[in-house]
Design an enzyme around this catalytic site. Structure first.
Site, PDB file in Angstrom:
ATOM      1  CB  SER A  96      -5.156 -37.286  16.947  1.00 28.76           C
ATOM      2  OG  SER A  96      -5.689 -36.682  16.159  1.00 28.76           O
ATOM      3  CG  ASP A  97      -8.432 -41.292  11.791  1.00 31.99           C
ATOM      4  OD1 ASP A  97      -8.204 -40.236  11.114  1.00 31.99           O
ATOM      5  OD2 ASP A  97      -7.910 -42.001  10.995  1.00 31.99           O
TER       6      ASP A  97
END
Length: 748
Positions: free
Chosen positions: A299-300
């Site tokens: 994920s960011d």
């Protein structure tokens, strides 16, 4: 479909061989280890926290032993990232990484090493004193994949020498929305250009052996559609039809997978109403099934919990975790707490998420750690990095020189006359932060104190080249300093100079803080330019900016304009070498430079987008009228094209198309030129683009010399995605274009 020059194809094949030969051994080791792990250890491997979580609260670089052990021994954290507020020295990096791995491998029950990641996106930018390369937008202007490869190789060696084996680069988002604040991180607006440069970076980062001290795992980001928010604001929704997603935005990622990318980072925003972190269609059906990606999906920053707090598709933090995992996330960049670990553990224990699903992600993470050689040696290498600063400076200067793009040269104002006296003004004239911008020793890149004392400003580079007595300037190092915008002194000061050099553009920024509401250059800079114009002296404008800022109101009165992008460490030196004629510029625009803030057509616009009806019932094709088009760039010499031809006129859909053209340097200086091949589909069942880039080649020619340039593309390269979402090559006529030359071919 083929989008790459032969060297790229070779790199892809080598990467494929690497994967096949290493997979069987690491797969068996992964399965053996996975069978021994507890569910807590598995969930911990999927958890990534930032370095703040293991540092003393009041320190930027000192480990808190209690917090470190809580992260690794209690929460079983598998990955750490980032720096805290500043770049670190090589010695400090070694100290931090060594202590982390000591706890992970010697004190934890699993003995699994930590995977450390960093955003080294234009050089080893979180290493004090390092040499930084131009941002991707400038590297794309070179049209030279070898320069991208060289920069990535150097970055990989330096990053791995710190003990960091994972790099969050390259950005493969298309730069088609110039308001977007991460535009400077892209390789521009074109699919082929982004795909080619991105694949070159990935192949160089990863090499043929991830465990080598010269290589790092790359990250293709940000999957998918992140760079085209409808509002232009970072991390906001995009609305992109599926055929556009497939034909434009997905292609660079497909080529990146073929080039061997080990990991992918996910788009923080949403596409067509669905947050990408929650989209099983994009993260599983497209990424895994269509692209056959086998690596780790991370994920960011904080984007799992934001499914609840920002996107509001999950009614609780726990539901946000469930949605992200079921969609296809392998690792959560949490990053400032352990909520993901706690909630995912609950979801597994209460049977909402199966341990089989957890195993799928952990298997990918462990395989990456094995492939990186972390189980054999998780520590920083003891030998010194092979690259010296001198070698890196030479490489950075070569890349920067080829990136600089001469946009205007009225009356041959450039290069400057020998012995010229100049008035130098503007906020970027004596400033290092604007030359570098995002991810430069700090996240925002706006802290002047973080830069090496050896990094020159444009003012210092001019003084070095022309002599301080020939450079009159009142510019200060602070981009926003009031003195950089005062105009009352310019008229008197201009009397004794040959020309005025204005250095305008944008201050340093990264991500959200770089959001703007108007592409027009700031009013105070426009007023400064108007004061300079009022002197009657010839004006040379240097644009130091990460995206195209509108300057149409002052452009007619400026004789010379050089686009510098974000050139970084060697930027000032390169700018002065181009302006004084030491180097002949050859960069060309990787994006369309708009003339008006509301006129943002890309070069590959639809035919109908080019139509205007300025007079009722009178139509013309004048709507694509930018300040400068995609591919524009001038030289101090002149190039001419002639004799374009193909090997035949009619092709089957499976045929190769061979194209050749003669290019001649008919000017009086040696120079380099980018030769670009475009296609025009005249008619198709989905409205075609006006033209599309299909290949490019960089040539160097002495005055009077000629060269034949050859391209080989496939007929299937002229395919498009139809209404049913299928790639098709339709029969019909196509124009192939190089410079002022064209040839028509038919696909049967």
């Amino acid at each position: 479909m083929r989008y790459f020059i032969p060297l790229i194809l070779v790199a892809v094949l080598l990467q494929s061989c690497k994967t096949e030969t290493s997979s069987s051994d690491s797969d068996q080791r992964v399965e053996t280890l996975l069978a021994k792990m507890t569910i807590e250890e598995k969930v911990g491997q999927m958890t990534q926290v930032t370095i703040d979580m293991i540092l003393q609260n009041d320190k930027l670089d000192e480990i808190d032993e209690r917090k470190l052990k809580a992260a690794i021994l209690e929460k079983k954290v598998g990955s750490i990232l980032n720096v805290k507020g500043q770049a670190y020295s090589r010695e400090k990096w070694h100290e931090i990484i060594t202590r982390i791995q000591d706890v992970a491998t010697k004190e934890s029950t699993s003995g699994i090493p930590v995977l450390y990641g960093i955003d080294a996106i234009h050089g080893s930018n979180y290493l004090t004193g390092s040499v930084l390369f131009p941002h991707n937008i400038g590297m794309a202007a070179t049209r030279n994949p070898a320069l991208v490869s060289n920069a990535a190789s150097i970055t990989a060696k330096e990053t791995r020498s710190l003990g960091i084996p994972w790099n969050f680069d390259p950005v493969l988002d298309l730069g088609r929305q110039p308001l977007w604040s991460r535009f400077e991180e892209t390789f521009g607006e074109d699919v082929y250009l982004v795909s080619t440069m991105g694949a070159a970076a990935i192949s160089a980062y990863e090499g043929d052996d991830l465990s080598s001290p010269n290589n790092v795992a790359s990250t293709m980001k940000h999957f998918l559609g992140y760079s085209h928010p409808a509002s232009g604001k970072d991390r906001t929704p995009a609305y992109i039809p599926n055929n556009m997603l497939q034909e434009f935005y997905l292609v660079p990622f497909r080529k990146a997978v073929e080039a061997g990318a080990s990991t992918v980072m996910i788009n923080s925003g949403e596409v067509n109403g669905v947050p990408v972190h929650a989209s099983k269609y994009l993260l599983t059906t497209v990424l895994r099934d269509q692209l056959n990606f086998k690596g780790v999906a991370v994920s960011d920053w904080e984007d799992v919990i934001r499914l609840h707090t920002r996107h509001r598709v999950a009614d609780s933090p726990k539901e946000a975790v469930r949605m992200a995992i079921e969609a296809g996330i392998d690792m959560s960049m949490v990053p400032l707490d352990y909520s993901f670990y706690d909630l995912l553990l609950e979801l597994v224990k209460d049977g909402t998420i199966s341990e089989e699903r957890i195993n799928l992600s952990v298997r990918r993470i462990l395989k990456l750690k094995f492939d990186l050689g972390l189980f054999n040696n998780p520590y920083p290498p003891t030998q010194k990095v092979l690259m010296s600063n001198n070698t890196t400076e030479e490489a950075a200067l070569a890349a920067t020189l080829e990136s600089l793009t001469l946009l205007k040269n009225q009356d041959n104002i450039l290069p400057m006359k020998e012995g010229a006296k100049i008035l130098l003004a503007g906020p970027a004239a004596n400033n290092v932060t604007a030359l570098h911008s995002s991810w430069s020793y700090t996240w925002q890149g706006n802290d002047d104190r973080a830069y090496p004392s050896t990094t020159l400003t444009i003012k210092e580079a001019f003084e070095k080249e022309l002599g301080a007595e020939n450079v009159f300037s009142k510019s200060t190092r602070g981009f926003q300093d009031v003195e950089n915008y005062t105009t009352d002194w310019i008229l008197a000061a201009a009397k004794g100079v040959d020309c005025i050099v204005l250095c305008l553009g944008e201050q340093a920024y990264a991500e959200g803080p770089g959001v703007i509401d108007d592409l027009t250059l700031d009013e105070n800079q426009i007023q400064l330019a108007e004061a300079a114009i009022a002197t009657g002296k010839p004006i040379i404008l240097v644009l130091v900016e990460g995206r195209p800022r509108i300057i149409s109101m002052i452009e007619p009165d400026i004789k010379g304009i050089l686009m510098a992008y974000r050139p970084s460490t060697m930027g000032a030196t390169a700018i002065v070498q181009v302006l004084t004629g030491v180097y002949n510029p050859n960069g060309i625009l990787p994006f369309t430079y708009p003339k008006k803030s509301g006129d943002l057509l890309t070069y590959d616009h639809k035919y109908s987008e080019g139509v205007r009806e300025d007079v009722p019932n009178v139509y013309g094709n004048g709507a694509y009228r930018p300040q400068w088009p995609f591919g524009h760039g001038l030289s101090y010499t002149k190039f001419e094209f002639a004799g374009m031809k193909t090997d035949k006129n009619t092709y089957q859909p499976t045929d190769s198309i061979r194209v050749s053209v003669q290019i001649k340097n008919s000017g009086d200086k040696e120079g380099k030129a980018s030769v670009e091949l475009y296609s025009q589909d005249l008619y198709s069942t989905i409205t075609p683009s006006f033209k599309r880039l299909r290949g490019f080649n960089k040539v160097s020619l002495k005055s009077g010399n000629s060269q034949e340039v050859n391209f080989v593309i496939l007929a299937s390269d002229l395919a498009f995605v139809n209404e049913q979402g299928e790639w098709v090559t339709e029969a019909g006529d196509f124009n192939l274009l190089i410079g002022n030359q064209s040839v028509m071919v038919r696909i049967q």
